[in-house]
Design a protein around this motif. Sequence first.
Motif, PDB file in Angstrom:
ATOM      1  N   ASN A   1       1.184 -22.401 -26.121  1.00 11.68           N
ATOM      2  CA  ASN A   1       2.091 -23.400 -26.687  1.00 11.68           C
ATOM      3  C   ASN A   1       1.996 -23.534 -28.197  1.00 11.68           C
ATOM      4  N   VAL A   2       0.799 -23.329 -28.759  1.00  9.89           N
ATOM      5  CA  VAL A   2       0.616 -23.509 -30.202  1.00  9.89           C
ATOM      6  C   VAL A   2       0.591 -22.156 -30.933  1.00  9.89           C
ATOM      7  N   ALA A   3      -0.281 -21.244 -30.470  1.00 11.62           N
ATOM      8  CA  ALA A   3      -0.357 -19.919 -31.103  1.00 11.62           C
ATOM      9  C   ALA A   3       0.859 -19.066 -30.767  1.00 11.62           C
ATOM     10  N   ASP A   4       1.578 -19.438 -29.703  1.00  9.48           N
ATOM     11  CA  ASP A   4       2.800 -18.727 -29.287  1.00  9.48           C
ATOM     12  C   ASP A   4       2.516 -17.259 -28.987  1.00  9.48           C
ATOM     13  N   ARG A   5       1.426 -17.040 -28.265  1.00  2.54           N
ATOM     14  CA  ARG A   5       1.068 -15.696 -27.824  1.00  2.54           C
ATOM     15  C   ARG A   5       0.967 -15.660 -26.306  1.00  2.54           C
ATOM     16  N   GLY A   6       1.214 -14.495 -25.752  1.00  2.00           N
ATOM     17  CA  GLY A   6       1.039 -14.331 -24.321  1.00  2.00           C
ATOM     18  C   GLY A   6      -0.444 -14.296 -23.959  1.00  2.00           C
ATOM     19  N   VAL A   7      -0.759 -14.641 -22.743  1.00  2.00           N
ATOM     20  CA  VAL A   7      -2.156 -14.657 -22.311  1.00  2.00           C
ATOM     21  C   VAL A   7      -2.220 -14.242 -20.844  1.00  2.00           C
ATOM     22  N   THR A   8      -3.270 -13.512 -20.516  1.00  4.35           N
ATOM     23  CA  THR A   8      -3.514 -13.107 -19.137  1.00  4.35           C
ATOM     24  C   THR A   8      -4.792 -13.788 -18.658  1.00  4.35           C
ATOM     25  N   GLU A   9      -4.743 -14.388 -17.466  1.00  4.76           N
ATOM     26  CA  GLU A   9      -5.910 -15.060 -16.898  1.00  4.76           C
ATOM     27  C   GLU A   9      -6.480 -14.201 -15.777  1.00  4.76           C
ATOM     28  N   LEU A  10      -7.765 -13.840 -15.907  1.00  9.60           N
ATOM     29  CA  LEU A  10      -8.399 -12.941 -14.949  1.00  9.60           C
ATOM     30  C   LEU A  10      -9.600 -13.612 -14.303  1.00  9.60           C
ATOM     31  N   PRO A  11      -9.766 -13.457 -12.984  1.00 14.95           N
ATOM     32  CA  PRO A  11     -10.983 -13.962 -12.339  1.00 14.95           C
ATOM     33  C   PRO A  11     -12.146 -13.014 -12.599  1.00 14.95           C
ATOM     34  N   VAL A  12     -13.295 -13.556 -12.999  1.00 18.75           N
ATOM     35  CA  VAL A  12     -14.484 -12.747 -13.239  1.00 18.75           C
ATOM     36  C   VAL A  12     -15.678 -13.413 -12.561  1.00 18.75           C
ATOM     37  N   ILE A  13     -16.689 -12.618 -12.278  1.00 19.60           N
ATOM     38  CA  ILE A  13     -17.894 -13.128 -11.616  1.00 19.60           C
ATOM     39  C   ILE A  13     -19.093 -12.864 -12.508  1.00 19.60           C
ATOM     40  N   GLY A  14     -19.869 -13.898 -12.797  1.00 18.22           N
ATOM     41  CA  GLY A  14     -21.053 -13.751 -13.624  1.00 18.22           C
ATOM     42  C   GLY A  14     -22.077 -12.846 -12.972  1.00 18.22           C
ATOM     43  N   GLY A  15     -22.571 -11.862 -13.728  1.00 21.12           N
ATOM     44  CA  GLY A  15     -23.518 -10.911 -13.162  1.00 21.12           C
ATOM     45  C   GLY A  15     -24.860 -11.534 -12.831  1.00 21.12           C
TER      46      GLY A  15
ATOM     47  N   THR B   1     -25.468 -15.201 -12.470  1.00 20.39           N
ATOM     48  CA  THR B   1     -25.350 -16.359 -11.578  1.00 20.39           C
ATOM     49  C   THR B   1     -24.569 -16.064 -10.310  1.00 20.39           C
ATOM     50  N   GLY B   2     -23.652 -15.106 -10.381  1.00 22.84           N
ATOM     51  CA  GLY B   2     -22.783 -14.838  -9.240  1.00 22.84           C
ATOM     52  C   GLY B   2     -21.653 -15.834  -9.104  1.00 22.84           C
ATOM     53  N   ASN B   3     -21.519 -16.743 -10.092  1.00 23.41           N
ATOM     54  CA  ASN B   3     -20.460 -17.747 -10.043  1.00 23.41           C
ATOM     55  C   ASN B   3     -19.142 -17.175 -10.555  1.00 23.41           C
ATOM     56  N   GLU B   4     -18.049 -17.593  -9.932  1.00 24.73           N
ATOM     57  CA  GLU B   4     -16.731 -17.141 -10.372  1.00 24.73           C
ATOM     58  C   GLU B   4     -16.286 -17.965 -11.575  1.00 24.73           C
ATOM     59  N   GLN B   5     -15.762 -17.266 -12.587  1.00 25.50           N
ATOM     60  CA  GLN B   5     -15.241 -17.922 -13.773  1.00 25.50           C
ATOM     61  C   GLN B   5     -13.864 -17.349 -14.080  1.00 25.50           C
ATOM     62  N   ARG B   6     -13.255 -17.845 -15.160  1.00 32.35           N
ATOM     63  CA  ARG B   6     -11.951 -17.368 -15.590  1.00 32.35           C
ATOM     64  C   ARG B   6     -12.064 -16.776 -16.986  1.00 32.35           C
ATOM     65  N   MET B   7     -11.473 -15.604 -17.157  1.00 35.38           N
ATOM     66  CA  MET B   7     -11.441 -14.971 -18.474  1.00 35.38           C
ATOM     67  C   MET B   7     -10.005 -14.895 -18.959  1.00 35.38           C
TER      68      MET B   7
END
Length: 290
Positions: free
Chosen positions: A212-226, A228-234
């Motif tokens: 909305n502000v930088a006016d750039r496209g963005v891709t959201e990817l699911p990632v898993i911490g090596g 902790t094993g917890n799922e995060q978003r990149m």
Amino acid sequence: MNQKLKDVVLVTLGSFIMAVGFNTMFLENKIASGGMGGLAISLHALFGWDPADFVLYSNIPLLILCLLFLGKGTFIKTVYGSWIYPIFIKLTASLPTLTHNTLLAAIFGGIILGVGLGFVFLGNSSTGGTGIIVQLINKYTPFSLGVIMGVIDGIVVGIGFVAFDPDTVMYSILSLLTITYIVNMMMTGADSSRNVMIISKKHQAIKDYITNVADRGVTELPVIGGFTGNEQRMLMTTVSRPEVQHLENEVLNVDETAFIIVMPATQVRGRGFSLQKSHQPLDDDILLPM
């Protein structure tokens, strides 16, 4: 402009620029910076051979080999550049040498020839010569183009030891490095973009800022911490180089613990970069325009 006509214009302009650099910087300063042009300078010093004639006539057997072993398509792309370049060397032979400082000639001559060669490559052609030899060896051996080109140009520069003193040869190597740098910069873009990857618990707020502000496209990817094993978003986005620092500051303002990776993106095509940005969604778009 028709693409073929554009290619001819680029090759013609590039060959002319190269010829000017050759005669005003390299020839009298004895800088043999690889290729047939460098070999012509060494042979001119040793035997008095005319550089333009040598480049022109040496291309004849190489072009025949190009037609026989590399095909008609490569031959057609190469023949014009290999003809017009020595013609321009002949036509610009009367131009004065701009400097007799060998260091300045090596650097600025390298810049001039690099720009000219970059235009020739952008015109999907070459000036023939050792480029044909490189392509032939690459086709029939497992060696890469870069390795073969380095060896061939190294041999040409090495011949300079027969004709010139070691200092002059070292200036030739400096010039060769300058030409290579300028060509690479022209082919990949001097103002390359940056690919930014962000991992943060506050990814939604950061994503809102980017879209909305930088006016750039963005891709959201699911990632898993090596660990902790917890799922995060990149989040992954591409921005121009001047935008990087501001984006980093804004991301850290949202989350000072955000993990940010910035990588060069030498070629970026699409809306917002090579195409005009459109805010209308298109069917089957991989990424919706922002």
